[in-house]
Write a protein that holds these residues in place. Sequence first.
Motif, PDB file in Angstrom:
ATOM      1  N   GLY A 148     -11.331 -34.019 -10.365  1.00  0.00           N
ATOM      2  CA  GLY A 148     -10.325 -35.320  -9.721  1.00  0.00           C
ATOM      3  C   GLY A 148     -10.324 -36.226 -10.234  1.00  0.00           C
TER       4      GLY A 148
ATOM      5  N   ALA B 173     -11.085 -34.489   1.361  1.00  0.00           N
ATOM      6  CA  ALA B 173     -11.249 -34.771   0.035  1.00  0.00           C
ATOM      7  C   ALA B 173     -11.475 -36.162   0.368  1.00  0.00           C
ATOM      8  CB  ALA B 173      -9.672 -34.749  -0.497  1.00  0.00           C
TER       9      ALA B 173
ATOM     10  N   PRO C 147     -12.152 -34.461  -5.028  1.00  0.00           N
ATOM     11  CA  PRO C 147     -11.916 -33.557  -4.363  1.00  0.00           C
ATOM     12  C   PRO C 147     -12.979 -32.808  -3.703  1.00  0.00           C
ATOM     13  CG  PRO C 147     -11.124 -32.817  -5.695  1.00  0.00           C
ATOM     14  CD  PRO C 147     -11.338 -33.784  -6.678  1.00  0.00           C
TER      15      PRO C 147
ATOM     16  N   SER D  82      -9.343 -29.500   1.852  1.00  0.00           N
ATOM     17  CA  SER D  82      -9.337 -29.637   0.451  1.00  0.00           C
ATOM     18  C   SER D  82      -8.992 -28.938  -0.059  1.00  0.00           C
ATOM     19  CB  SER D  82     -10.707 -30.294  -0.149  1.00  0.00           C
ATOM     20  OG  SER D  82     -10.031 -30.680  -1.694  1.00  0.00           O
TER      21      SER D  82
ATOM     22  N   ASN E  70      -6.749 -28.783  -2.953  1.00  0.00           N
ATOM     23  CA  ASN E  70      -7.532 -28.488  -4.482  1.00  0.00           C
ATOM     24  C   ASN E  70      -9.005 -29.505  -4.488  1.00  0.00           C
ATOM     25  OD1 ASN E  70      -5.035 -28.292  -5.195  1.00  0.00           O
ATOM     26  ND2 ASN E  70      -4.206 -30.242  -4.264  1.00  0.00           N
ATOM     27  N   ILE E  71      -9.811 -27.413  -4.577  1.00  0.00           N
ATOM     28  CA  ILE E  71     -11.461 -27.834  -4.786  1.00  0.00           C
ATOM     29  C   ILE E  71     -12.012 -26.629  -5.446  1.00  0.00           C
ATOM     30  CG2 ILE E  71     -11.664 -26.396  -2.265  1.00  0.00           C
ATOM     31  CD1 ILE E  71     -13.984 -28.874  -2.229  1.00  0.00           C
TER      32      ILE E  71
END
Length: 479
Positions: free
Chosen positions: A234, A343, A347, A366, A368-369
Amino acid sequence: MAIKSSTATVSKAAKPLFFTLALLLSLSFFIVVLFFTPATKPSNSFPQSHFLSSQNSIKVYVANLPRSLNYGLLQQYWDSNHPDSRIPTDPDHRISTTHISKPAEYPPYPQNPLIKQYSAEYWLMGDLETPQEMRAASFAKRVFDANDADVVFVPFFATLSAEMELGSGSGAFRKKAGNGDYSRQKKVIDFVRNTDAWKRSGGRDHVFVLTDPVAMWHFRGEIAPAVLLVVDFGGWYRLDVKSSDGTSSDMIRHTQVSLLKDVIVPYTHLLPRLQLSENQKRQTLLYFKGAKHRHRGGLVREKLWDSLVDVPGVIMEEGFPNATGREQSIKGMRSSEFCLHPAGDTPTSCRLFDAIQSLCIPVIVSDNIELPFEGMVDYSTFSVFVAVSDALRPNWLVSHLRSIPETHRNKLRRAMAKVQPVFVYDNDQPGGIGPIPSDGAINHIWRKVHQKLPAIKEAIVREKRKPANSSIPLRCHCT
């Protein structure tokens, strides 16, 4: 007589069959030796260890950085009389004059939660500093010649360096002038890039621990080819860029980090471990403690907060598990069935690992983790994953959690108890020097780095054959 004649006939017939089988076995052995025995030396200038590595260990060389960039920096932290300007009470500089009264060879890592959550650099270095006779449980074997190594570990406490600058309140973090962290980063880069090991591989077999999202901020492009140990991506490829109309948008750059070469590692948990045998009836459905307002991805958190704050059975608390909020966090997580993990600036956060140690079933919102040790750990066996779009639907999240039967909740909690040790760094040894748990975070990290060795080898070989002065644009390494 008839019986003897028959036996003799069979014996004569068996002889050609025996010789045929013997010949086939000999040919098979010859083929195995000829085609499947590895070559004694690859036809290039790289050490054999770059191509063949033992399956039960990874050979690690520790770059000979000045002590001022690791344990000396840690001593400098304890010698400082300036408390962290970002928190109301700095636990380290309240106790430094009594607990760290004289220089130590291996000083303790800070207890300031803003720094402690990123302490992987300390425990990895402690493992490598431990005498070899005490390291039987470690997957990493330290070697003292870079030519014998699979990887080169760069022993820079990059997180501590960054956090010391941020905590000083000088406002110079993103500048170069008057920035102690920038000066230390430059020393590291100047040192490693002048070593034969770096020149040989272009840094691709070097390992940097960068758990803080802003660690090595000024030299990320220079170390991008290396193996980076990060808590997520991130803070790396998401840049705030202002468009022509003055609005803000996100520009994604995948040229510095990738799951193909880098390793996602856990935050250091801040709350103590709860054993499954100590678990008691949980009265609260869903618990969250943290800041409501965050940057970037924190917009989702704010919306969730507003939709959940007044729901019966849900507790949403502002704060951080520091000296004043730690007991409140322990009580909240241990008395709740589920712990919300939305998030924030990035993330993920240490909150996830506190929940695991508290046996509070993580609810991960989240999309996009990246998670540590995937492929070794299956998070779906002890967590609940929820799409952001579903979580933001009115009343959906609470209804979904209430629909999960108690038998399944108990199953998730039993599975969580089994993986608790995987996310523990601390080996309960002074200065981190001593044997490590064989099933802990340190060994899982070394095993993950070990899995990258074939990709490292390929990247080094591909770089070697590039024509001089050729220009190849950086490309997305999609994951």
